[in-house]
Design an enzyme around this catalytic site. Structure first.
Site, PDB file in Angstrom:
ATOM      1  N   LYS A 194      49.881  14.459  45.922  1.00  0.00           N
ATOM      2  CA  LYS A 194      50.027  14.675  47.437  1.00  0.00           C
ATOM      3  C   LYS A 194      48.671  13.553  47.293  1.00  0.00           C
ATOM      4  CE  LYS A 194      52.456  19.068  46.979  1.00  0.00           C
ATOM      5  NZ  LYS A 194      52.370  19.709  47.394  1.00  0.00           N
ATOM      6  N   GLY A 195      47.326  13.373  46.996  1.00  0.00           N
ATOM      7  CA  GLY A 195      46.355  13.617  46.875  1.00  0.00           C
ATOM      8  C   GLY A 195      46.432  12.171  47.612  1.00  0.00           C
TER       9      GLY A 195
ATOM     10  N   GLU B  11      45.553   5.536  45.241  1.00  0.00           N
ATOM     11  CA  GLU B  11      45.313   6.685  44.245  1.00  0.00           C
ATOM     12  C   GLU B  11      44.164   7.421  44.715  1.00  0.00           C
ATOM     13  OE1 GLU B  11      45.806   9.384  42.437  1.00  0.00           O
ATOM     14  OE2 GLU B  11      46.143   9.739  40.721  1.00  0.00           O
ATOM     15  N   ASP B  12      44.225   8.779  44.806  1.00  0.00           N
ATOM     16  CA  ASP B  12      42.145   9.409  45.325  1.00  0.00           C
ATOM     17  C   ASP B  12      41.901   9.237  45.178  1.00  0.00           C
ATOM     18  OD1 ASP B  12      43.715  10.793  43.612  1.00  0.00           O
ATOM     19  OD2 ASP B  12      43.684  12.801  44.146  1.00  0.00           O
TER      20      ASP B  12
ATOM     21  N   ASP C 249      39.753  10.123  37.788  1.00  0.00           N
ATOM     22  CA  ASP C 249      38.838  11.439  36.657  1.00  0.00           C
ATOM     23  C   ASP C 249      38.804  10.598  35.054  1.00  0.00           C
ATOM     24  OD1 ASP C 249      37.692  13.062  36.850  1.00  0.00           O
ATOM     25  OD2 ASP C 249      38.861  14.489  35.529  1.00  0.00           O
TER      26      ASP C 249
ATOM     27  N   LYS D 155      35.097   8.785  39.035  1.00  0.00           N
ATOM     28  CA  LYS D 155      34.245   9.313  38.546  1.00  0.00           C
ATOM     29  C   LYS D 155      34.134   9.027  37.178  1.00  0.00           C
ATOM     30  CE  LYS D 155      35.344  14.132  40.277  1.00  0.00           C
ATOM     31  NZ  LYS D 155      35.138  15.219  39.925  1.00  0.00           N
TER      32      LYS D 155
ATOM     33  N   ASP E 153      42.209  18.191  47.192  1.00  0.00           N
ATOM     34  CA  ASP E 153      43.002  19.942  47.521  1.00  0.00           C
ATOM     35  C   ASP E 153      41.830  20.329  46.499  1.00  0.00           C
ATOM     36  OD1 ASP E 153      44.931  18.676  45.122  1.00  0.00           O
ATOM     37  OD2 ASP E 153      45.404  21.131  45.172  1.00  0.00           O
TER      38      ASP E 153
ATOM     39  N   ARG F 108      43.375  19.428  52.156  1.00  0.00           N
ATOM     40  CA  ARG F 108      43.676  17.885  52.044  1.00  0.00           C
ATOM     41  C   ARG F 108      43.910  16.829  53.664  1.00  0.00           C
ATOM     42  NH1 ARG F 108      46.397  16.717  47.675  1.00  0.00           N
ATOM     43  NH2 ARG F 108      47.789  18.712  46.391  1.00  0.00           N
TER      44      ARG F 108
HETATM   45  P1  IMP Z   1      43.022  11.866  36.123  1.00  0.00           P
HETATM   46  O1  IMP Z   1      42.456  10.400  36.187  1.00  0.00           O
HETATM   47  O2  IMP Z   1      44.174  11.457  35.252  1.00  0.00           O
HETATM   48  O3  IMP Z   1      42.455  12.743  35.442  1.00  0.00           O
HETATM   49  O4  IMP Z   1      43.269  12.420  36.534  1.00  0.00           O
HETATM   50  C1  IMP Z   1      42.832  12.189  38.321  1.00  0.00           C
HETATM   51  C2  IMP Z   1      43.698  13.930  38.956  1.00  0.00           C
HETATM   52  O5  IMP Z   1      42.765  14.533  39.200  1.00  0.00           O
HETATM   53  C3  IMP Z   1      43.833  12.736  40.515  1.00  0.00           C
HETATM   54  O6  IMP Z   1      44.609  12.192  40.961  1.00  0.00           O
HETATM   55  C4  IMP Z   1      43.500  14.754  40.961  1.00  0.00           C
HETATM   56  O7  IMP Z   1      44.450  15.560  41.618  1.00  0.00           O
HETATM   57  C5  IMP Z   1      42.773  15.445  40.006  1.00  0.00           C
HETATM   58  N1  IMP Z   1      41.739  15.502  40.329  1.00  0.00           N
HETATM   59  C6  IMP Z   1      40.266  15.275  39.897  1.00  0.00           C
HETATM   60  N2  IMP Z   1      39.337  15.140  40.339  1.00  0.00           N
HETATM   61  C7  IMP Z   1      39.310  16.193  41.335  1.00  0.00           C
HETATM   62  C8  IMP Z   1      38.298  16.484  42.178  1.00  0.00           C
HETATM   63  O8  IMP Z   1      37.704  16.091  42.364  1.00  0.00           O
HETATM   64  N3  IMP Z   1      39.390  16.893  43.309  1.00  0.00           N
HETATM   65  C9  IMP Z   1      40.348  17.261  43.457  1.00  0.00           C
HETATM   66  N4  IMP Z   1      41.212  16.936  42.685  1.00  0.00           N
HETATM   67  C10 IMP Z   1      41.054  15.993  41.088  1.00  0.00           C
HETATM   68 MG    MG Z   2      45.951  12.509  42.277  1.00  0.00          MG
END
Ligand code: IMP
Ligand code: MG
Length: 176
Positions: free
Chosen positions: A41-42, A97-98, A101, A129, A157, A163
């Site tokens: 949803k982000g 994408e939001d 990470d 990040k 969120d 959100r």
């Molecule tokens: P990754 O890049 O596969 O580790 O995951 C990314 C997802 O983790 C994002 O789409 C978010 O849903 C969630 N996420 C990672 N860091 C944060 C944060 O600081 N706040 C909220 N959601 C986060």
């Molecule tokens: Mg996400």
């Protein structure tokens, strides 16, 4: 324990940066259409604000994914909770994408979507990040690189809350 939100990026800063990225995408895709894929949803708030600033023709689709729990989580295998409504064949796809990470979600998703034969596939993220990266991801458009802090707002969120904040903030906890 109570929570408060420390502003990291103001509404004005976010709006300004989204306008810049919208202009860049409009230029890069001149003469073509953009098929925007929102990762739910982000990605919702960012996608809406970004789409409004793109001047080439735009279409939308939505996808929801989650990481498999347990041991397989570290492998980066994702589960499709809601798949796209339309085929990607021949389309210029922009994944919205939001936040990136570890990079696991997007690296796996990109591989999966490439098999659907889009004409091109690019990634646009509101936040990145980079210090947390485990899996390499080729990000084409990044609004902001941020430090390793847990952020909310603009679609992101904490336990499904915050959100709707029109800015990006860090969740802080007070002992009380
Ligand atoms: P990754 O890049 O596969 O580790 O995951 C990314 C997802 O983790 C994002 O789409 C978010 O849903 C969630 N996420 C990672 N860091 C944060 C944060 O600081 N706040 C909220 N959601 C986060
Ligand atoms: Mg996400």
């Amino acid at each position: 324990m109570s929570e408060r939100i420390r502003v990291l990026l103001t509404e004005e800063e976010v709006d300004h940066k989204i306008s810049e990225i919208g202009a860049k995408i409009s230029k890069d895709y001149e003469g073509r259409s953009v098929h925007m894929i929102c990762i739910l949803k982000g990605g919702v708030c960012f996608m809406c604000e970004l789409a409004k600033r793109i001047t080439v023709p735009v279409s939308f689709d939505f996808m929801a994914v989650s990481s498999y729990g347990g041991d397989t989580k570290s492998s980066g295998v994702i589960k499709i909770i809601k798949d796209l409504d339309e085929p990607l064949k021949g389309k210029d796809v922009l994944i919205v994408e939001d936040i990136i990470d570890s990079g696991r979600t997007l690296s796996h998703l990109c591989e999966l979507l490439k098999h659907r034969e889009p004409a091109s596939i690019h990634i646009c993220t509101l936040l990145d990040k980079p210090s947390r990266r485990v899996k390499a991801v080729n990000v084409d458009y990044t609004a902001f690189e941020i430090p390793d802090e847990f952020v909310v707002g603009y679609g992101l969120d904490y336990d499904q809350r915050y959100r709707n904040l029109p800015y990006i903030g860090v969740v802080e906890f007070d002992e009380d």
